[in-house]
Design an enzyme around this catalytic site. Structure first.
Site, PDB file in Angstrom:
ATOM      1  N   ASN A  45       0.826  -1.214   0.000  1.00 28.49           N
ATOM      2  CA  ASN A  45       0.000   0.000   0.000  1.00 28.49           C
ATOM      3  C   ASN A  45       0.857   1.260   0.000  1.00 28.49           C
ATOM      4  O   ASN A  45       0.589   2.221  -0.727  1.00 28.49           O
ATOM      5  CB  ASN A  45      -0.904   0.019   1.240  1.00 28.49           C
ATOM      6  CG  ASN A  45      -2.044  -0.973   1.163  1.00 28.49           C
ATOM      7  OD1 ASN A  45      -2.335  -1.527   0.101  1.00 28.49           O
ATOM      8  ND2 ASN A  45      -2.699  -1.203   2.285  1.00 28.49           N
ATOM      9  N   ARG A 376      -9.688  -4.287 -14.609  1.00 29.10           N
ATOM     10  CA  ARG A 376      -8.551  -5.086 -14.134  1.00 29.10           C
ATOM     11  C   ARG A 376      -8.950  -6.551 -14.225  1.00 29.10           C
ATOM     12  O   ARG A 376      -9.989  -6.945 -13.690  1.00 29.10           O
ATOM     13  CB  ARG A 376      -8.175  -4.741 -12.689  1.00 29.10           C
ATOM     14  CG  ARG A 376      -7.754  -3.288 -12.464  1.00 29.10           C
ATOM     15  CD  ARG A 376      -7.207  -3.104 -11.054  1.00 29.10           C
ATOM     16  NE  ARG A 376      -7.116  -1.711 -10.682  1.00 29.10           N
ATOM     17  CZ  ARG A 376      -6.108  -0.897 -11.007  1.00 29.10           C
ATOM     18  NH1 ARG A 376      -5.122  -1.361 -11.741  1.00 29.10           N
ATOM     19  NH2 ARG A 376      -6.100   0.371 -10.610  1.00 29.10           N
ATOM     20  N   ARG A 406      -4.462   2.216 -13.754  1.00 28.71           N
ATOM     21  CA  ARG A 406      -3.096   2.419 -13.276  1.00 28.71           C
ATOM     22  C   ARG A 406      -2.459   1.121 -12.776  1.00 28.71           C
ATOM     23  O   ARG A 406      -3.054   0.360 -12.026  1.00 28.71           O
ATOM     24  CB  ARG A 406      -3.069   3.454 -12.146  1.00 28.71           C
ATOM     25  CG  ARG A 406      -1.672   3.992 -11.876  1.00 28.71           C
ATOM     26  CD  ARG A 406      -1.673   4.927 -10.690  1.00 28.71           C
ATOM     27  NE  ARG A 406      -2.499   6.098 -10.891  1.00 28.71           N
ATOM     28  CZ  ARG A 406      -2.079   7.219 -11.471  1.00 28.71           C
ATOM     29  NH1 ARG A 406      -0.852   7.299 -11.925  1.00 28.71           N
ATOM     30  NH2 ARG A 406      -2.896   8.253 -11.581  1.00 28.71           N
ATOM     31  N   HIS A 436     -14.691   2.807 -15.560  1.00 32.41           N
ATOM     32  CA  HIS A 436     -14.550   2.016 -14.346  1.00 32.41           C
ATOM     33  C   HIS A 436     -15.817   1.220 -14.033  1.00 32.41           C
ATOM     34  O   HIS A 436     -15.891   0.518 -13.038  1.00 32.41           O
ATOM     35  CB  HIS A 436     -14.212   2.972 -13.180  1.00 32.41           C
ATOM     36  CG  HIS A 436     -13.801   2.316 -11.918  1.00 32.41           C
ATOM     37  ND1 HIS A 436     -14.583   2.339 -10.774  1.00 32.41           N
ATOM     38  CD2 HIS A 436     -12.691   1.604 -11.590  1.00 32.41           C
ATOM     39  CE1 HIS A 436     -13.966   1.700  -9.806  1.00 32.41           C
ATOM     40  NE2 HIS A 436     -12.818   1.241 -10.268  1.00 32.41           N
ATOM     41  N   TYR A 469     -11.581  -9.868  -2.234  1.00 33.43           N
ATOM     42  CA  TYR A 469     -12.312  -8.612  -2.053  1.00 33.43           C
ATOM     43  C   TYR A 469     -13.789  -8.921  -1.835  1.00 33.43           C
ATOM     44  O   TYR A 469     -14.345  -9.813  -2.468  1.00 33.43           O
ATOM     45  CB  TYR A 469     -12.208  -7.720  -3.305  1.00 33.43           C
ATOM     46  CG  TYR A 469     -10.846  -7.189  -3.645  1.00 33.43           C
ATOM     47  CD1 TYR A 469      -9.695  -7.619  -2.983  1.00 33.43           C
ATOM     48  CD2 TYR A 469     -10.692  -6.251  -4.654  1.00 33.43           C
ATOM     49  CE1 TYR A 469      -8.455  -7.114  -3.319  1.00 33.43           C
ATOM     50  CE2 TYR A 469      -9.449  -5.745  -5.000  1.00 33.43           C
ATOM     51  CZ  TYR A 469      -8.330  -6.193  -4.332  1.00 33.43           C
ATOM     52  OH  TYR A 469      -7.101  -5.701  -4.672  1.00 33.43           O
ATOM     53  N   ARG A 565     -14.163   2.056   4.101  1.00 30.32           N
ATOM     54  CA  ARG A 565     -12.947   1.296   4.358  1.00 30.32           C
ATOM     55  C   ARG A 565     -11.727   2.192   4.516  1.00 30.32           C
ATOM     56  O   ARG A 565     -10.922   2.028   5.424  1.00 30.32           O
ATOM     57  CB  ARG A 565     -12.695   0.320   3.209  1.00 30.32           C
ATOM     58  CG  ARG A 565     -11.468  -0.564   3.411  1.00 30.32           C
ATOM     59  CD  ARG A 565     -11.076  -1.241   2.119  1.00 30.32           C
ATOM     60  NE  ARG A 565     -10.387  -0.345   1.207  1.00 30.32           N
ATOM     61  CZ  ARG A 565     -10.478  -0.404  -0.107  1.00 30.32           C
ATOM     62  NH1 ARG A 565     -11.268  -1.277  -0.677  1.00 30.32           N
ATOM     63  NH2 ARG A 565      -9.801   0.446  -0.869  1.00 30.32           N
ATOM     64  N   HIS A 593     -14.788  -3.939  -0.328  1.00 33.22           N
ATOM     65  CA  HIS A 593     -14.752  -3.267  -1.628  1.00 33.22           C
ATOM     66  C   HIS A 593     -16.130  -2.949  -2.193  1.00 33.22           C
ATOM     67  O   HIS A 593     -16.258  -2.217  -3.171  1.00 33.22           O
ATOM     68  CB  HIS A 593     -13.967  -4.143  -2.628  1.00 33.22           C
ATOM     69  CG  HIS A 593     -13.569  -3.456  -3.886  1.00 33.22           C
ATOM     70  ND1 HIS A 593     -14.194  -3.679  -5.097  1.00 33.22           N
ATOM     71  CD2 HIS A 593     -12.608  -2.533  -4.129  1.00 33.22           C
ATOM     72  CE1 HIS A 593     -13.637  -2.939  -6.028  1.00 33.22           C
ATOM     73  NE2 HIS A 593     -12.664  -2.228  -5.475  1.00 33.22           N
TER      74      HIS A 593
END
Length: 706
Positions: A45, A376, A406, A436, A469, A565, A593
């Protein structure tokens, strides 16, 4: 607009999130390898935080941009605060590692050996390994006198050695660097006489032991290990891009040589100031960007330690994933979705039905088209493979592959090329925005005409992260959702003018407005004396307009519960501003998530799932979806999920008005209140919910003696 004290700084709020993750690594009640995993997560992270967020702030500082953030801090002030918090964070990371975890692991048979601990036979074994696997791979690079900067790779461990040689009557000293490439294993296993143990040495220790082999007849007088992070806040200007794939490749190359934004040097007793200065010079990193690390570099390597085989007693007992959708031998996923809308809560319920939808669509003779957004994906994605198979079979496959995701740009480029070669129609995102949204549309020819099967989700189409997740999936054959899905794809792939959908909402053309409308509706109800309530679950909250709306709701008397979160820039519990707002954060085994938005609406709740957080980038700078869930059973379940998370008194921490996260008080032994660990509850609930489905109604199963 609210005044300065009404907000927390975004970057410091993110650091607070990572501190909550680190608190899990410090919990002695957790099994050692689970704690090790959390430690590795904090390191990963922090790397991304520096490369993106700190990189962006450093750019603003260098450009002398003194604009204040909503918390009133300039870029320079933010960087100073970040450095102070990061130094304290690193100190705690290595206290946990060096004083706690390494001794615990050693007592339980996982031993990182230091060079001083090696016996002669182990050194002989390692020297042979070094000669065969390492010596020919490494390339020492001499640092020329006065050289200002070397193009060293980011996030890899580098050794700088000071080498002294005798030339004539004079001693000459030079510096040499070795980059340890990622294809060398970080941990080299060592034969150990102590029996059932996992003994290893770090690759940087191994190289340093035998570094003299590179310099025969010379003397290595000192060695230091270091690692750099480069600014990855370099993005594509796709407004003017002619060939987005080619220009994205140029961006990826530019990141390899971008400015250093963090230099980490392992703080060993023999690391001299001259070595430190030499490292700073070739990395172009002043002391303000330098961090002396009190232990081994790159704690991400502990992901490998956390999963080392043979030490199951040091790991957490796995929670089962339930098969919420079971297919009879003659049944397809289309038959199941046709009966009822399906709501899944991953990973407690398997992601398999979503994968089955794509895989069965690829081979079903009645399916004529598949359309999907890919942000992703997994490394060896079954979903991508199914889309390739569908395209090769002649089905009309449209995949919007977001090249601006990214750190996944290179993988997405590669997979897009595979899909293109198979005959799929590929869209590289849309100009000026990241796409997204999480949506799939399958068009199938059926007796009654064309049917449209849809999947809307809160998470990526990634089979690997779907096991780690927590996310919501919604599968439906409802024709109105299907019409909206078709209109959505026409908008993002065909330059069709945006139209208002019948059910869903889309950012940046209406999603924000729909959410504001719902918040303002609850505010009006409270002002009129009605009971009003909002429950929101998301990953981050930093958009000013949304926070202002929530403050106004609180002031009107709306009960607002937020399960966030990570980043939260809203200040809860401030008298006259937000005393009716409660904010909790849950850090546990799975990464929270899911985005679920619930509004009481006079007793007839309106509930949404979404791909978007309450962040400006999601609401104004990305293509996102907000999906209303109208099926009564699915709505009720989403409400129960929210209530359970807000009841968590084991893993939940509550945010106060000063920015502190404190554990929600656990019930005492005498209390009638039960301990609620929400993630564990959902894992057990999923087993209970789906146990009866495992038995066919016309099959009798006898009990037999054990």
């Amino acid at each position: 607009m609210a005044t300065e004290p009404n907000y927390f700084n975004r970057e410091l709020s993110w650091l607070a999130f990572n501190e909550r993750v680190l608190a899990e690594a410090a919990r002695e009640m957790l099994p050692p390898l689970e704690r090790v995993k959390f430690l590795a997560i904090t390191a990963s992270n922090l790397d991304e935080f520096f490369m993106v967020r700190v990189g962006g702030l450093q750019y603003l500082k260098d450009a002398r941009r003194k604009v204040n953030d909503p918390a009133g801090l300039t870029p320079t002030q933010q960087l100073n605060e970040i450095r102070e918090r990061t130094l304290a964070f690193i100190k705690e990371q290595y206290r946990i590692l060096n004083q706690d975890l390494l001794p615990v692991l050693r007592r339980n048979g996982i031993r990182r050996l230091t060079p001083a601990e090696l016996n002669p036979s182990q050194r002989t074994h390692l020297h042979a390994y070094f000669n065969e696997n390492v010596f020919a791979v490494l390339s020492p690079i001499a640092v020329e006198p006065g050289e200002d900067r070397l193009q060293l790779p980011a996030l890899q461990i580098v050794l700088m050695s000071e080498v002294r040689s005798r030339i004539g009557e004079e001693d000459q000293v030079r510096h040499v660097v070795f980059t340890l490439p990622p294809n060398l294993p970080r941990h080299v296993v060592i034969p150990d006489a102590e029996g059932n143990t996992h003994a290893y040495i770090n690759i940087e220790d191994l190289v340093e032991i035998f570094i003299h082999d590179f310099f025969p007849q010379e003397q290595v007088t000192g060695t230091a290990r270091f690692r750099i992070s480069r600014n990855s806040d370099i993005t594509l200007d796709d407004e003017s891009a002619q060939d987005i794939a080619a220009e994205m490749e140029e961006i990826l190359e530019a990141r390899k040589t971008s400015n250093t934004i963090r230099l980490e040097i392992e703080d060993e007793p023999d690391v001299t100031q001259s070595l430190i200065k030499a490292i700073q010079q070739i990395c172009d990193a002043p002391p303000s960007l330098t961090y002396m690390i009190p232990g081994e570099l790159d704690l991400r390597a502990y992901f490998a330690i956390s999963s080392v085989p043979g030490f199951e007693d040091l790991k957490t007992e796995q929670w089962p994933t339930s098969e919420a959708v079971t297919l009879e031998p003659d049944e397809s996923i289309f038959d199941v979705i046709r009966k009822d809308d399906i709501l899944l809560y991953h990973p407690y319920e398997s992601f398999e039905p979503v994968v089955q939808l794509i895989e069965q669509a690829a081979t079903d003779a009645n399916v004529v088209a598949i359309k999907q957004i890919l942000y992703r994906t997994a490394k060896n994605s079954r979903i991508i493979s199914a889309l390739i198979k569908a395209a090769q079979a002649g089905k009309h496959v449209t995949a919007l592959v977001e090249l601006k995701a990214r750190f996944d740009e290179a993988r997405n480029l590669e997979r897009a090329e595979e899909l293109l070669a198979a005959g799929a129609q590929i869209i590289y995102g849309v100009r000026g925005l990241k796409t997204h949204a999480k949506i799939t549309l399958v068009v199938r020819r059926e007796p009654g005409g064309m049917a449209r099967y849809c999947h809307f989700g809160t998470g990526n189409y990634n089979e690997a992260t779907a096991k780690l997740y927590t996310d919501i999936s919604f599968l439906t054959r409802d024709p109105v959702y299907g019409a909206d899905a078709s209109a959505f794809f026409n908008t993002v792939t065909g330059r069709s003018r945006f139209v208002h959908f019948q059910k869903i909402s889309m950012a940046p053309f209406g999603l924000r407005e729909r959410l504001l409308e719902m918040i303002q509706s609850e505010t009006a109800r409270a002002a009129a004396g009605e009971e009003a309530e909002i429950m929101l679950k998301m990953n981050a909250l930093e958009d000013l307009q949304m926070m202002e709306a929530l403050y106004a709701a609180s002031q009107a008397g709306v009960k607002v519960q937020l399960n966030i979160r990570g980043i939260c820039c809203l200040k809860p519990g401030v008298k006259g501003l937000s005393e009716n707002i409660r904010v909790v954060s849950i850090i546990d085994r799975y990464l929270e998530h899911a985005r679920i938005y619930w509004f009481r609406q006079g007793g007839d709740p309106v509930v949404f799932i979404s791909s978007a957080d309450f962040m400006t980038r999601n609401l104004s700078k990305r293509v996102e979806l907000l999906t209303p869930i109208e099926d009564p059973a699915c709505k009720k379940r989403l409400q129960e999920i929210l209530l359970t998370h807000f009841s968590d008194n084991v893993q939940a921490r509550q945010l106060d008005k000063d920015g502190n996260y404190t554990p929600v008080p656990r019930p005492s032994a005498k209390s009638k209140t039960k301990a609620v660990r929400s993630q564990e509850f959902f894992a057990k609930q999923a087993v209970r919910r789906h146990r009866p489905r495992a038995q066919s109604p016309d099959l009798l199963v006898p009990h037999v003696p054990k």
